[in-house]
Design a protein around this motif. Structure first.
Motif, PDB file in Angstrom:
ATOM      1  N   VAL A   1       0.819  -1.230   0.000  1.00 26.30           N
ATOM      2  CA  VAL A   1       0.000   0.000   0.000  1.00 26.30           C
ATOM      3  C   VAL A   1       0.851   1.279   0.000  1.00 26.30           C
ATOM      4  N   THR A   2       2.077   1.189   0.518  1.00 27.61           N
ATOM      5  CA  THR A   2       2.907   2.408   0.570  1.00 27.61           C
ATOM      6  C   THR A   2       3.865   2.505  -0.611  1.00 27.61           C
ATOM      7  N   GLY A   3       4.101   1.398  -1.299  1.00 32.04           N
ATOM      8  CA  GLY A   3       5.080   1.405  -2.387  1.00 32.04           C
ATOM      9  C   GLY A   3       6.516   1.322  -1.896  1.00 32.04           C
ATOM     10  N   VAL A   4       6.705   1.039  -0.594  1.00 35.76           N
ATOM     11  CA  VAL A   4       8.068   0.883  -0.058  1.00 35.76           C
ATOM     12  C   VAL A   4       8.634  -0.447  -0.553  1.00 35.76           C
ATOM     13  N   LYS A   5       9.903  -0.425  -0.941  1.00 39.23           N
ATOM     14  CA  LYS A   5      10.544  -1.662  -1.428  1.00 39.23           C
ATOM     15  C   LYS A   5      10.664  -2.652  -0.264  1.00 39.23           C
ATOM     16  N   LEU A   6      10.335  -3.903  -0.533  1.00 37.03           N
ATOM     17  CA  LEU A   6      10.393  -4.936   0.515  1.00 37.03           C
ATOM     18  C   LEU A   6      11.252  -6.105   0.047  1.00 37.03           C
ATOM     19  N   LEU A   7      12.107  -6.553   0.958  1.00 42.98           N
ATOM     20  CA  LEU A   7      12.863  -7.781   0.712  1.00 42.98           C
ATOM     21  C   LEU A   7      12.790  -8.628   1.974  1.00 42.98           C
ATOM     22  N   ALA A   8      12.508  -9.916   1.803  1.00 43.30           N
ATOM     23  CA  ALA A   8      12.520 -10.825   2.952  1.00 43.30           C
ATOM     24  C   ALA A   8      13.833 -11.594   2.952  1.00 43.30           C
ATOM     25  N   MET A   9      14.404 -11.739   4.145  1.00 42.44           N
ATOM     26  CA  MET A   9      15.585 -12.604   4.292  1.00 42.44           C
ATOM     27  C   MET A   9      15.113 -13.837   5.068  1.00 42.44           C
ATOM     28  N   ARG A  10      15.094 -14.967   4.395  1.00 39.69           N
ATOM     29  CA  ARG A  10      14.518 -16.164   5.032  1.00 39.69           C
ATOM     30  C   ARG A  10      15.518 -17.304   5.054  1.00 39.69           C
ATOM     31  N   ARG A  11      15.642 -17.895   6.219  1.00 37.99           N
ATOM     32  CA  ARG A  11      16.525 -19.060   6.334  1.00 37.99           C
ATOM     33  C   ARG A  11      15.896 -20.250   5.629  1.00 37.99           C
ATOM     34  N   PRO A  12      16.664 -20.962   4.816  1.00 35.89           N
ATOM     35  CA  PRO A  12      16.096 -22.199   4.276  1.00 35.89           C
ATOM     36  C   PRO A  12      15.841 -23.200   5.399  1.00 35.89           C
ATOM     37  N   PRO A  13      14.811 -24.014   5.270  1.00 35.23           N
ATOM     38  CA  PRO A  13      14.553 -25.001   6.327  1.00 35.23           C
ATOM     39  C   PRO A  13      15.609 -26.095   6.328  1.00 35.23           C
ATOM     40  N   TRP A  14      15.738 -26.780   7.464  1.00 35.40           N
ATOM     41  CA  TRP A  14      16.607 -27.956   7.512  1.00 35.40           C
ATOM     42  C   TRP A  14      15.952 -29.065   6.691  1.00 35.40           C
ATOM     43  N   ALA A  15      16.788 -29.858   6.057  1.00 37.54           N
ATOM     44  CA  ALA A  15      16.264 -31.030   5.344  1.00 37.54           C
ATOM     45  C   ALA A  15      16.566 -32.265   6.191  1.00 37.54           C
ATOM     46  N   LYS A  16      15.637 -33.179   6.184  1.00 37.26           N
ATOM     47  CA  LYS A  16      15.845 -34.428   6.939  1.00 37.26           C
ATOM     48  C   LYS A  16      16.997 -35.202   6.301  1.00 37.26           C
ATOM     49  N   VAL A  17      17.888 -35.713   7.114  1.00 34.17           N
ATOM     50  CA  VAL A  17      18.998 -36.489   6.553  1.00 34.17           C
ATOM     51  C   VAL A  17      18.861 -37.945   6.967  1.00 34.17           C
TER      52      VAL A  17
END
Ligand code: NAP
Length: 253
Positions: free
Chosen positions: A89-105
């Motif tokens: 709604v504001t037009g502000v630039k957004l970036l998410a920094m997201r950790r990838p999930p752990w994968a089952k080994v």
């Protein structure tokens, strides 16, 4: 550029440290205010909710924020949704920094569950010794299974304590080493773990220790997050910001 980092994670702190001494960026970190003594931040901090997406949008306008970085925990779905809405709604630039999930080994037993109530059910009727690493405000469903012995680790004390006869409370802030977590699991003769798939190295020790000891992990599924531009590392955020800065300077904004 004025930057607001939605924080509450180690990565948000690392990003703030990387940006803090760069004159081109004026950086503020926002915390929800969940922990009594938050880890110190290298840049100015504001604390407390904004009042939904509208409140966040007002803040972005009032503070003339140019870029919003959502560096919150992957299970903090409400604030991430608010960030997406407020940026739209504001037009502000957004970036998410997201950790990838752990994968089952290989060698791990994960029981994937969609909710904390499902996690409690997955523990079964037979009394078990369970290590729980969820937020202190998320524990109430465990009161429905008082037959288990719980070891509960949280950053701040669980107050009031859970209404179950057998619970031990540990307060600690990560990172946690695998060796220490393995010793903890052995000391308490833990038979199962309840955890979030947080990703990252800081809390992976318990997963590796559970594998080594052959213990099952009841793993809470990640929430659905908004579909916004996202990266995984601090370096990628820095590149994105540098690009945004070059672009806005070229336009004379
Ligand atoms: P949530 O459910 O997504 O958010 C609930 C409300 O808390 C939001 O609507 C917002 O209130 C406020 N809020 C959340 N994060 C905020 C922030 N960084 N700055 C200002 N207000 C914020 O969040 P949560 O899961 O309770 O997590 C709260 C904080 O703890 C987050 O910052 C997150 O990064 C951190 N954290 C969470 C977890 C987890 O497992 N969930 C684990 C480690 C750290 P308003 O609507 O009033 O703006």
């Amino acid at each position: 550029m004025t930057i607001l980092i939605l924080g509450g994670t180690a990565e948000a702190r690392q990003l703030a440290a990387a940006l803090g001494d760069r004159l081109a960026f004026a950086v503020t970190v926002s915390l929800a205010g969940r922990t009594a003594a938050p880890a110190p931040q290298p840049v100015p901090v504001r604390i407390g909710g904004f009042g939904g997406p509208e409140g966040l949008a007002s803040y972005l306008r009032d503070q003339r924020i140019d870029a919003l970085i959502d560096a919150t925990h992957p299970y903090a779905a409400a604030i991430s949704a608010n960030a997406a809405e407020a940026a739209a709604v504001t037009g502000v630039k957004l970036l998410a920094m997201r950790r990838p999930p752990w994968a089952k080994v290989e060698g791990e037993t994960w029981i994937d569950v969609a909710s904390i109530a499902d996690a409690v059910r997955a523990l079964g009727e037979t009394p078990r010794r369970v290590f729980v690493t969820l937020g202190r405000n998320e524990l109430q469903p465990f009161a429905a299974a008082p037959q288990h012995y719980y070891v509960i680790r949280s950053v701040d004390p669980v107050d009031p304590p859970l209404d179950v006869p057998h619970a031990t409370y540990l307060t600690a802030r990560g990172p946690f080493a695998e060796g220490d977590d393995r010793a903890l699991l052995e000391r308490h003769r833990i038979e199962a773990i309840v955890a979030k798939n947080s990703g990252g190295a800081a809390t992976y020790g318990k997963i590796a220790a559970a594998r080594a000891l052959g213990l099952p992990v009841v793993m809470l599924k990640r929430p659905v997050l908004p579909d916004v531009p996202s990266v995984e590392t601090v370096d990628e955020v820095l590149s994105w910001l540098d690009h945004a800065l070059t672009f806005s300077t070229a336009r004379g904004v």
